[in-house]
Design a protein around this motif. Structure first.
Motif, mmCIF file in Angstrom:
data_model
loop_
_atom_site.group_PDB
_atom_site.id
_atom_site.type_symbol
_atom_site.label_atom_id
_atom_site.label_comp_id
_atom_site.label_asym_id
_atom_site.label_seq_id
_atom_site.Cartn_x
_atom_site.Cartn_y
_atom_site.Cartn_z
ATOM 1 N N ARG A 113 0.829 -1.209 0.000
ATOM 2 C CA ARG A 113 0.000 0.000 0.000
ATOM 3 C C ARG A 113 0.865 1.261 0.000
ATOM 4 N NH1 ARG A 113 -3.753 0.681 4.919
ATOM 5 N NH2 ARG A 113 -4.586 -1.312 4.205
ATOM 6 N N GLY A 114 0.479 2.192 -0.863
ATOM 7 C CA GLY A 114 1.208 3.453 -0.952
ATOM 8 C C GLY A 114 2.355 3.443 -1.929
ATOM 9 N N LEU A 121 1.346 7.027 -2.596
ATOM 10 C CA LEU A 121 1.288 8.330 -1.923
ATOM 11 C C LEU A 121 2.107 9.348 -2.713
ATOM 12 C CD1 LEU A 121 1.662 7.469 1.879
ATOM 13 C CD2 LEU A 121 -0.418 7.803 0.545
ATOM 14 N N ILE A 143 -0.839 14.587 3.039
ATOM 15 C CA ILE A 143 -1.419 13.241 3.084
ATOM 16 C C ILE A 143 -2.658 13.213 3.954
ATOM 17 C CG2 ILE A 143 -0.977 10.846 3.758
ATOM 18 C CD1 ILE A 143 1.944 11.325 3.055
ATOM 19 N N ARG A 147 -2.353 9.123 6.822
ATOM 20 C CA ARG A 147 -0.942 8.783 7.032
ATOM 21 C C ARG A 147 -0.745 7.809 8.186
ATOM 22 N NH1 ARG A 147 -1.719 13.919 9.126
ATOM 23 N NH2 ARG A 147 -0.961 14.327 11.245
ATOM 24 N N PHE A 150 -0.215 3.482 6.987
ATOM 25 C CA PHE A 150 0.772 2.981 6.039
ATOM 26 C C PHE A 150 1.990 2.450 6.792
ATOM 27 C CE2 PHE A 150 -1.949 5.684 3.575
ATOM 28 C CZ PHE A 150 -2.042 5.033 2.354
ATOM 29 N N LEU A 329 5.796 7.649 0.729
ATOM 30 C CA LEU A 329 5.525 6.468 1.548
ATOM 31 C C LEU A 329 6.677 6.200 2.501
ATOM 32 C CD1 LEU A 329 5.957 3.137 1.874
ATOM 33 C CD2 LEU A 329 3.710 4.123 2.265
#
Length: 500
Positions: A113-114, A121, A143, A147, A150, A329
Motif C-alpha cells: 500500500r502506498g 502516496l 497526506i 498517514r 501505512f 511512503l
C-alpha cells in the motif's frame, strides 16, 4: 432425507462464511505489459483503516506466476525494501533468482500500500526547497489523517487478506531490507500460515535504529574485510585510522574532474563521508576505490575522495529514498512507526532537544572512527522531528516463531549489517549465511552466486550452506599519485616524458 439434507445445508452455510476462492475475489488476467507474458495480474481491495474510523479502501496490485502443480496451495510472497519500493516491476527477476522454489509453489508479488500501482502516496512538498523539517511537516499535512495507516502492521494485514483472496493455505515470505521487517511481523502474527522465511539484508523487528548504532559499530569490521588478506598492501596499513584522520580535518573542499573531463568544486563533510561508505556497497568498483581515496585525503589530497563521492552520492548510490522508492511512503512509514528518542506528543523544537540529548548520550567509542556529528547529520532524525504523528506509538514486536529460515547477509553491508542478521537468526533458531565482498540486497549484488545456490539448497532440503572464501570481484585500487614525480616512468623513456 432430513438427516442427509440438514448436514448438507449446514455445510453450505459454513462455506458461505469462508473466504471465497481466489478467482472469485481477484479477477486474474494475463498481464499486458511487456516482459510479464507468463504472469497474471489482478487487484485485491482492502480497507484503508481496519478499525473503521477512517473510511476508504486501497486496491493492491499483484502479479502471480502459477506453478505447473501446487499440491499444498502455497505461494512465495515477495516483499521489497525501502519502505516504499514497488515489488511488481521486479517480479521476473525474482522468479529467475528463486526458480528452484517455484516448481510446486506459485509466485505472488504485490506492491505494498502506498507504492507502485497500489494507491501510491504523493507529496509535492518533498520536491520544494525547504528544510527537511518543513518538508516533512508539509508532507504530513498533504497526506492528511490517512498517514496513520501505512505502517508495517497495515502491510501485515494486507498480506493476510491477499492470502485469503488468492486462496493460499501457507506462504513462503521472501523479504529484502525493510521487507524483512514486514515478513518477520507477519510470521509473528500468523505463524501457522508461514511455511518458511527467506530474509535478505535483515532489518530487526524493532528497527531500523534512528541512531544507526549497529551500522556505525560495523564500520571497522567492513573496512578491515575490504583490506583483508593483504589486499591493501601498498595502499594503506590502517583504513579505519585513515577515516579518523580525514574526519579530523573537518569539511574537505577542493576541485575534482568529472567523468566528462569537467572541473568541479566540491565539499565533503563528516556525515557525507559516512554516507559514502554506507552507499558505496552498491558497486564493487566504488568500494575498491575507497581505501586509496581515503588514504589520499588523510595525506592532504582530497581530490580522489571528492570525485568518488560525486559518483556514489550523486549518480546512483544515494541512501533511500531513491528514484525507485516512493519518497512520500518512505517518510510516512518511517516517521509514523520508528521508536525515535523523543516524546511523540512534543513539538518539533522539544523533540530536537530530546534527540540531541540522546545523541550526546552515545559513547564516543561506539561511534569511532566517526563522531556524534554523523548521527545528527545522517539518517531520518532531521526529517521526522517535524512530523506530526497520526498513529499511536508502535507496539513492541512479538516473539519470533521457530520457522525454517534462510538469512542472507552481505559482509560489506553497513545499512543492515551482519550483526543485525545474527541477532535475528538467533531469535529464529537459524544460522545466517554471510556472503563475502557483497553489500546491501545480497541476491541482487552477489557476484559469486553463493546466495542463489543457498536459496536453491534451502528450497531443496531446508539446508543453509555457507559461502566459501573468495576473492573480491574488484581489488582495492592504489592511492592516486600526489604529483607527476610519483608516477613511474614508462620503459625506455626517462624523466617527464616517460612519466607522462
Amino acid at each position: 432425507m432430513r438427516r442427509r439434507l440438514l448436514p448438507a445445508l449446514a455445510a453450505a452455510a459454513l462455506l458461505a462464511l469462508l473466504p471465497a476462492a481466489a478467482d472469485a475475489q481477484i479477477a486474474w488476467q494475463r498481464c499486458a505489459d511487456e516482459g510479464f507474458g507468463a504472469f497474471e495480474c489482478g487487484r485485491a481491495t482492502v480497507p484503508l483503516d481496519r478499525s473503521g474510523g477512517l473510511p476508504g479502501t486501497i486496491e493492491l496490485f499483484a502479479r502471480r506466476l502459477v506453478a505447473p502443480q501446487n499440491p499444498n496451495r502455497s505461494a512465495v510472497v515477495v516483499l521489497s525494501g525501502g519502505p516504499g519500493q514497488a515489488a511488481t516491476p521486479l517480479a521476473a527477476q525474482v522468479a529467475e533468482a528463486i526458480a528452484p522454489g517455484l516448481g510446486d509453489r506459485d509466485l505472488l508479488v504485490f506492491d505494498q500500500r502506498g507504492t507502485g500501482s497500489s494507491a501510491p502516496l504523493r507529496c509535492d512538498s518533498l520536491r520544494r526547497r525547504l528544510t527537511s523539517r518543513e518538508r516533512a511537516a508539509q508532507c504530513a499535512n498533504e497526506i492528511g489523517p490517512q498517514r496513520a495507516f501505512f505502517r508495517t502492521p497495515d502491510s501485515v494485514a494486507d498480506i493476510e487478506d491477499l492470502r485469503v483472496a488468492a486462496g493460499y493455505e501457507r506462504l513462503v515470505l521472501m523479504g529484502t531490507s525493510y521487507g524483512t521487517k514486514v515478513a518477520l511481523a507477519y510470521a509473528s502474527r500468523h505463524p501457522d500460515r508461514v511455511e518458511r522465511l527467506i530474509l535478505d539484508s535483515v532489518v530487526t523487528p524493532e528497527g531500523p535504529d534512528p541512531l544507526q548504532r549497529s551500522s556505525l559499530a560495523a564500520v571497522p569490521r567492513v573496512l578491515g574485510a575490504l583490506c583483508g588478506d593483504g589486499r591493501c598492501r601498498g595502499i594503506t596499513a590502517d583504513p579505519v585510522g585513515d577515516v579518523r584522520r580525514v574526519v579530523a580535518r573537518g569539511t574537505l573542499r577542493g576541485r575534482y574532474v568529472t567523468a566528462r573531463g569537467r572541473i568541479r568544486r566540491g565539499t565533503l563533510d563528516e556525515p557525507a563521508i559516512y554516507s559514502l561508505l554506507l552507499d558505496g556497497d552498491t558497486n564493487p568498483a566504488w568500494r575498491a576505490l575507497t581505501p586509496g581515496a581515503l588514504r589520499a585525503a588523510a595525506r592532504g589530497d582530497e581530490t580522489p575522495l571528492l570525485r568518488l563521492a560525486s559518483a556514489v552520492l550523486e549518480r546512483g548510490g544515494a541512501q533511500v529514498p531513491t528514484s525507485t522508492v516512493n519518497d512520500a511512503l518512505f517518510i510516512t512509514t518511517i516517521c509514523e512507526e520508528l521508536p525515535f528518542p523523543w516524546d511523540r506528543a512534543a513539538g518539533a523544537d522539544q523533540r530536537a532537544d530530546q534527540a540531541v540529548a540522546a545523541i550526546n548520550g552515545l559513547s564516543p567509542g561506539t561511534l569511532s572512527p566517526f563522531t556524534r556529528e554523523t548521527v545528527a547529520g545522517t539518517g531520518v532524525l532531521g526529517d521526522c522531528v517535524g512530523w506530526p504523528n497520526a498513529s499511536p506509538p508502535p507496539e513492541p514486536p512479538g516473539e519470533l516463531p521457530r520457522v525454517p529460515a534462510l538469512i542472507l547477509a552481505g559482509e560489506g553491508d553497513l545499512r543492515t549489517p551482519l550483526e543485525d542478521a545474527a541477532n535475528v537468526a538467533g531469535r529464529l533458531g537459524a544460522t545466517p549465511v554471510a556472503v563475502p565482498h557483497t553489500g546491501h540486497s545480497v541476491l541482487g549484488r552477489d557476484f559469486s552466486r553463493c546466495a542463489v545456490a543457498a536459496v536453491a539448497a534451502f528450497f531443496r532440503d531446508g539446508s543453509t550452506p555457507g559461502c566459501p572464501a573468495s576473492d573480491p570481484p574488484v581489488f582495492p585500487v592504489s592511492r592516486p599519485p600526489l604529483s607527476l614525480r610519483e608516477v613511474p616512468a614508462a620503459r625506455r623513456y626517462r624523466g617527464k616524458v616517460g612519466r607522462t
